[in-house]
Design a protein around this motif. Structure first.
Motif, PDB file in Angstrom:
ATOM      1  N   ARG A  38      -4.871   6.472  13.064  1.00  0.00           N
ATOM      2  CA  ARG A  38      -6.167   6.029  13.586  1.00  0.00           C
ATOM      3  C   ARG A  38      -5.985   5.086  14.765  1.00  0.00           C
ATOM      4  O   ARG A  38      -6.700   5.168  15.764  1.00  0.00           O
ATOM      5  N   ALA A  39      -5.019   4.190  14.686  1.00  0.00           N
ATOM      6  CA  ALA A  39      -4.788   3.245  15.776  1.00  0.00           C
ATOM      7  C   ALA A  39      -4.291   3.966  17.018  1.00  0.00           C
ATOM      8  O   ALA A  39      -4.680   3.614  18.137  1.00  0.00           O
ATOM      9  N   SER A  49      -7.192   5.751  18.917  1.00  0.00           N
ATOM     10  CA  SER A  49      -8.215   4.940  19.614  1.00  0.00           C
ATOM     11  C   SER A  49      -7.734   4.376  20.919  1.00  0.00           C
ATOM     12  O   SER A  49      -6.726   4.509  21.401  1.00  0.00           O
ATOM     13  N   GLN A  86      -1.952   6.764   7.761  1.00  0.00           N
ATOM     14  CA  GLN A  86      -3.301   7.071   8.215  1.00  0.00           C
ATOM     15  C   GLN A  86      -3.810   5.961   9.146  1.00  0.00           C
ATOM     16  O   GLN A  86      -4.448   6.241  10.164  1.00  0.00           O
ATOM     17  N   LYS A  87      -3.507   4.736   8.836  1.00  0.00           N
ATOM     18  CA  LYS A  87      -3.918   3.625   9.684  1.00  0.00           C
ATOM     19  C   LYS A  87      -3.217   3.683  11.032  1.00  0.00           C
ATOM     20  O   LYS A  87      -3.825   3.444  12.081  1.00  0.00           O
ATOM     21  N   VAL A  88      -1.932   4.045  11.036  1.00  0.00           N
ATOM     22  CA  VAL A  88      -1.180   4.175  12.296  1.00  0.00           C
ATOM     23  C   VAL A  88      -1.767   5.303  13.134  1.00  0.00           C
ATOM     24  O   VAL A  88      -1.932   5.168  14.351  1.00  0.00           O
ATOM     25  N   ARG A 148       1.024   6.817   2.468  1.00  0.00           N
ATOM     26  CA  ARG A 148      -0.049   7.644   3.014  1.00  0.00           C
ATOM     27  C   ARG A 148      -1.108   6.768   3.701  1.00  0.00           C
ATOM     28  O   ARG A 148      -1.548   7.069   4.818  1.00  0.00           O
ATOM     29  N   ASP A 149      -1.508   5.677   3.068  1.00  0.00           N
ATOM     30  CA  ASP A 149      -2.509   4.778   3.648  1.00  0.00           C
ATOM     31  C   ASP A 149      -2.009   4.126   4.932  1.00  0.00           C
ATOM     32  O   ASP A 149      -2.741   3.993   5.914  1.00  0.00           O
ATOM     33  N   ILE A 150      -0.744   3.718   4.934  1.00  0.00           N
ATOM     34  CA  ILE A 150      -0.164   3.083   6.118  1.00  0.00           C
ATOM     35  C   ILE A 150      -0.110   4.073   7.276  1.00  0.00           C
ATOM     36  O   ILE A 150      -0.483   3.747   8.413  1.00  0.00           O
ATOM     37  N   LYS A 201       0.848  -1.194   0.000  1.00  0.00           N
ATOM     38  CA  LYS A 201       0.000   0.000   0.000  1.00  0.00           C
ATOM     39  C   LYS A 201       0.884   1.245   0.000  1.00  0.00           C
ATOM     40  O   LYS A 201       2.030   1.194   0.436  1.00  0.00           O
TER      41      LYS A 201
END
Length: 62
Positions: free
Chosen positions: A58-59, A62, A54-56, A50-52, A47
């Motif tokens: 978000r994690a 939370s 964004q996932k980090v 940028r996608d990676i 991927k």
């Protein structure tokens, strides 16, 4: 990446042979590393960065 490399050594080289002495095992591992370094394959991220990231983010939120 280290774990993946060690997995490759195990599945491609070490499980096919029975070693009775440590020097034999060491030589087999060294031979695999030399072979791998003569024909290296680049690691391609599945991927975009940028996608990676964004996932980090978000994690972490939370």
């Amino acid at each position: 990446m280290d774990e993946r490399f060690l997995r490759d050594i195990s599945t491609q080289r070490l499980r096919r042979v029975v070693f009775t002495r440590v020097p034999e095992l060491t030589e087999a591992m060294y031979g695999h590393i030399v072979h791998h370094n003569t024909n290296p394959n680049p690691f391609i991220w599945p991927k975009p960065a940028r996608d990676i990231l964004q996932k980090v983010i978000r994690a972490a939120a939370s």
